[in-house]
Write a protein that holds these residues in place. Sequence first.
Motif, short mmCIF file in Angstrom:
data_model
loop_
_atom_site.label_atom_id
_atom_site.label_comp_id
_atom_site.label_asym_id
_atom_site.label_seq_id
_atom_site.Cartn_x
_atom_site.Cartn_y
_atom_site.Cartn_z
N UNK A 157 0.83 -1.21 0.00
CA UNK A 157 0.00 0.00 0.00
C UNK A 157 0.86 1.26 0.00
N UNK A 158 1.96 1.23 0.75
CA UNK A 158 2.87 2.37 0.78
C UNK A 158 3.53 2.58 -0.57
N UNK A 159 3.91 1.49 -1.24
CA UNK A 159 4.51 1.59 -2.57
C UNK A 159 3.51 2.20 -3.56
N UNK A 160 2.27 1.75 -3.51
CA UNK A 160 1.25 2.28 -4.41
C UNK A 160 1.04 3.77 -4.18
N UNK A 161 1.07 4.17 -2.92
CA UNK A 161 0.89 5.59 -2.63
C UNK A 161 2.03 6.43 -3.22
N UNK A 162 3.25 5.92 -3.09
CA UNK A 162 4.40 6.66 -3.64
C UNK A 162 4.31 6.74 -5.16
N UNK A 215 1.58 6.64 -7.00
CA UNK A 215 0.49 7.55 -7.37
C UNK A 215 0.92 9.00 -7.18
N UNK A 216 1.61 9.27 -6.08
CA UNK A 216 2.07 10.63 -5.81
C UNK A 216 3.05 11.10 -6.88
N UNK A 217 3.85 10.16 -7.41
CA UNK A 217 4.81 10.49 -8.46
C UNK A 217 4.17 10.60 -9.84
N UNK A 218 2.87 10.35 -9.93
CA UNK A 218 2.18 10.47 -11.21
C UNK A 218 2.27 9.26 -12.10
N UNK A 219 2.64 8.11 -11.54
CA UNK A 219 2.73 6.88 -12.33
C UNK A 219 1.32 6.35 -12.59
N UNK A 220 1.04 6.01 -13.82
CA UNK A 220 -0.26 5.46 -14.17
C UNK A 220 -0.37 4.02 -13.67
N UNK A 221 -1.42 3.73 -12.92
CA UNK A 221 -1.59 2.43 -12.29
C UNK A 221 -2.82 1.72 -12.84
N UNK A 230 -6.41 5.34 -6.49
CA UNK A 230 -5.53 6.02 -7.45
C UNK A 230 -5.40 5.30 -8.80
N UNK A 231 -6.00 4.11 -8.93
CA UNK A 231 -5.80 3.32 -10.14
C UNK A 231 -6.65 3.86 -11.29
N UNK A 232 -6.02 3.95 -12.45
CA UNK A 232 -6.70 4.43 -13.65
C UNK A 232 -7.70 3.42 -14.17
#
Length: 210
Positions: free
Chosen positions: A101-106, A108-114, A136-138
């Motif tokens: 969950x922490x990795x996903x948050x980082x 998403x914050x960096x603007x990576x499309x998920x 945050x997932x597209x």
Amino acid sequence: MTVEHDSAGRVAAVVFDYGQVISEPPSAEARDRLERLGGVPAADFWSAYWAERPGYDAGGTASGYWQRVADRLGADWDPAHVQRLWAADVAAWLGICRDSAATLRRLATAGVRLALLSNAPHDLAGALRAAPVLEPFDRLFFSCELGICKPDPAVYRHVLADLGTPAEHTLFVDDREENVLAAKRLGIDAHHYAGARELDRFLAGRLGAF
């Protein structure tokens, strides 16, 4: 700002599996509850549970799934008992790995499309569409809605076409080797998940600091 593909070969999207990548494995308590409800030796219960799972994940109904499990076990469960099995099963898969969950948050914050690509039945997919960790997932792709499961190559082709991303610039993370190998055969940059530390190293190697 969303990270997209460009001429320098930047990552266009990261596609995650859900079960035992984002989620925790079912806890000992959750497994024990299902085994007790099954009312048979644990090995027999899990053998039947997993043998019938592909059809359930591909869009079958919960009642049909548990009836097939019962048939394999020679069990006769009434509707109330099936409801308890269903509820215990869905709940068993909702626990989230804090590190993931922490990795996903980082990311998403960096603007990576998920995006998410999960073999999951309708029951679990419905819950996950409302899950805070996946907000945050597209895009969310579930086998039950596609009618096919990983590692069928058609699943990956559908995801790539829907996302509009080249295979070589799409990252994929899954805990099952057969799913990872199927993705790699299509040119997807895939990682066999074996823990949060290795995942972060894989992502850092493709994305740099995030």
